[in-house]
Design a protein around this motif. Structure first.
Motif, short mmCIF file in Angstrom:
data_model
loop_
_atom_site.label_atom_id
_atom_site.label_comp_id
_atom_site.label_asym_id
_atom_site.label_seq_id
_atom_site.Cartn_x
_atom_site.Cartn_y
_atom_site.Cartn_z
N ILE A 184 0.86 -1.17 0.00
CA ILE A 184 0.00 0.00 0.00
C ILE A 184 0.91 1.23 0.00
O ILE A 184 1.81 1.34 0.84
N LYS A 185 0.66 2.11 -0.94
CA LYS A 185 1.55 3.26 -1.11
C LYS A 185 0.74 4.56 -1.13
O LYS A 185 -0.29 4.65 -1.77
N VAL A 186 1.21 5.57 -0.37
CA VAL A 186 0.62 6.90 -0.42
C VAL A 186 1.74 7.92 -0.62
O VAL A 186 2.92 7.61 -0.40
N ASP A 187 1.38 9.12 -1.04
CA ASP A 187 2.35 10.20 -1.17
C ASP A 187 2.23 11.14 0.02
O ASP A 187 1.12 11.45 0.48
N ARG A 188 3.36 11.57 0.52
CA ARG A 188 3.35 12.54 1.61
C ARG A 188 2.86 13.90 1.11
O ARG A 188 3.10 14.28 -0.03
N THR A 189 2.18 14.63 1.99
CA THR A 189 1.81 16.01 1.69
C THR A 189 2.18 16.88 2.87
O THR A 189 2.47 16.38 3.96
N GLY A 190 2.12 18.18 2.68
CA GLY A 190 2.39 19.10 3.77
C GLY A 190 3.83 19.53 3.85
O GLY A 190 4.65 19.25 2.96
N ARG A 240 10.14 4.42 7.66
CA ARG A 240 10.51 5.80 7.94
C ARG A 240 9.64 6.73 7.09
O ARG A 240 9.38 6.46 5.93
N TYR A 241 9.22 7.84 7.68
CA TYR A 241 8.34 8.77 6.99
C TYR A 241 8.98 9.30 5.72
O TYR A 241 8.34 9.44 4.68
N PHE A 242 10.29 9.57 5.77
CA PHE A 242 11.01 10.05 4.59
C PHE A 242 11.77 8.96 3.89
O PHE A 242 12.23 9.14 2.78
N SER A 283 6.99 9.29 -1.59
CA SER A 283 6.14 8.15 -1.27
C SER A 283 6.40 7.59 0.12
O SER A 283 7.53 7.60 0.62
N VAL A 284 5.33 7.09 0.73
CA VAL A 284 5.41 6.26 1.93
C VAL A 284 4.77 4.93 1.55
O VAL A 284 3.59 4.87 1.23
N GLN A 285 5.57 3.85 1.57
CA GLN A 285 5.08 2.55 1.12
C GLN A 285 5.14 1.54 2.24
O GLN A 285 6.16 1.38 2.90
N PHE A 286 4.00 0.85 2.44
CA PHE A 286 3.92 -0.20 3.46
C PHE A 286 3.94 -1.55 2.77
O PHE A 286 3.27 -1.77 1.76
N SER A 287 4.70 -2.47 3.34
CA SER A 287 4.77 -3.84 2.83
C SER A 287 3.88 -4.73 3.68
O SER A 287 4.09 -4.86 4.88
N VAL A 288 2.85 -5.31 3.04
CA VAL A 288 1.91 -6.19 3.75
C VAL A 288 1.77 -7.49 2.96
O VAL A 288 0.68 -7.89 2.58
#
Length: 379
Positions: free
Chosen positions: A64-70, A103-105, A112-117
């Motif tokens: 599951i992958k999201v992009d950081r914002t802010g 890690r957030y960065f 991207s922030v990617q989680f391995s599941v």
């Protein structure tokens, strides 16, 4: 007294995944009222809750992958975690199962922030939580959140299929482009299109389309004639324009295809304008002239008909056929280019060449036009 830092999160989001089978995922922004969170230094704060529905073929999610914002830095948010929310209460209360931590960065410049599941098989009776760990020294003026990856995902084939995302269920969703005006105006030998937006969110740009009519079949279809880049995100009025340099005579219709960064789109209402046919047949001098490697030849047709436009050398040998088809009354342009290698004229020598047009009016009309002009290729 325990110091409280108000570290607001902004979330406009959907997700990118690797998966086998299909499933619909709904993401709920947990940072919006009435469930807004304040960030305490050194605590973990849930950012979004994921729920699953429309499951088929026993889907297996691997990433599951999201992009950081802010504006958060690695001194504000150090770690992002993914939990199985066992109690389905959108909080970390000790009974939840951590699926991954990253890690957030991530030590790179990627957003991207990617989680391995690996081999995670979701069910409709459970939620996942994306959690950010806020550092003790977090800057209270910074923001952090997540957004949909612009690339739309990694899906590469095989047994991997795209998962459908419904997006955020609260009010913090991307707003559509608010189009406040769209007009067409005839100026000289072209049609100028102008439009204005009041606000834009995730606006990739505007595809300009014109309704094209086939002479013989009388069929009509929309064709792309240009593209103008959008401003992305804007809450102030923006003005755009586009020039159609090749209008057909008669009633012309134009519309805009408004495209988001995620590929979603919608169409504007069409605008219609009358473009009068030229009074006479005209073959213009090519421009530029002399030229290298290409030049544009323009001509005007007062009636519809069959047009042949060819280029010859001074010995009368045919060099290229630029046009050989029926065309509508109006102003037309054809490009003669030596830039494409492998064509019969890509290795022409410098010198004078002749271009000749022959136009025959469509059935039921008595008109024929033949004219030639010289042009200079200068290498």
């Amino acid at each position: 007294m325990k110091l409280m830092i108000f570290f607001y999160c902004i979330l406009i989001m959907s997700f990118s995944v690797y998966a086998q089978g299909t499933v619909t995922v709904t993401g709920t922004d947990l940072t919006l009222p009435p469930t807004s969170f304040t960030f305490s230094p050194g605590t973990s704060t849930p950012i979004v809750s994921l729920s699953f529905s429309v499951i088929s073929l026993s889907p297996i999610i691997n990433y599951i992958k999201v992009d950081r914002t802010g504006t958060a830095t690695n001194t504000d948010v150090q770690t992002a975690k993914l939990y199985r929310d066992v109690n389905e209460n959108n909080v970390i209360d000790g009974g939840d199962i951590q699926l991954d931590q990253t890690r957030y960065f991530g030590g790179t410049t990627t957003q991207s922030v990617q989680f391995s599941v690996l081999s995670y098989s979701p069910s409709t009776s459970e939620n996942l939580l994306i959690v950010y760990d806020v550092a003790s020294g977090a800057n209270p003026s910074h923001t952090a959140g997540a957004d949909m990856p612009i690339d739309g995902g990694y899906i590469t084939g095989g047994n991997q299929t795209v998962i459908t995302f419904l997006g955020i269920t609260t009010g913090n969703q991307p707003l559509p482009v608010e189009l406040t005006s769209f007009t067409a105006l005839v100026q000289n030998k072209s049609v100028n299109l102008e439009w204005q937006t009041a606000t834009e969110v995730s606006s990739y740009g505007f595809e300009i389309q014109k309704l094209k009519s086939e002479i013989r079949s009388q069929k009509s279809e929309w064709e792309k004639i240009g593209f103008v880049q959008g401003y992305g995100n804007s809450n102030s009025p923006k003005k755009y324009s586009f020039e159609d340099k090749d209008p057909q005579a008669g009633k012309l219709q134009y519309r805009l295809k408004l495209i988001d960064f995620d590929g979603a789109f919608e169409y504007s209402n069409a605008v219609e304008i009358n473009f009068d046919a030229p009074l006479n047949f005209v073959l213009e001098q090519n421009f530029p002239n002399p030229f290298n490697p290409e030049t544009v030849i323009s001509y005007q047709l007062p009636v519809s008909g069959f047009v042949v436009l060819k280029v010859y050398d001074l010995l009368g040998r045919e060099v290229a056929t630029l046009v050989n088809k029926e065309e509508e009354a109006g102003i037309h342009h054809s490009t003669f280019s030596l830039a494409n290698s492998g064509t019969s004229h890509s290795t022409l020598a410098s010198g004078i060449y002749i271009y000749r047009i022959e136009a025959s009016a469509a059935a039921g009309q008595s008109a024929r036009f033949v004219e030639l002009k010289k042009m200079i290729l200068l290498k």
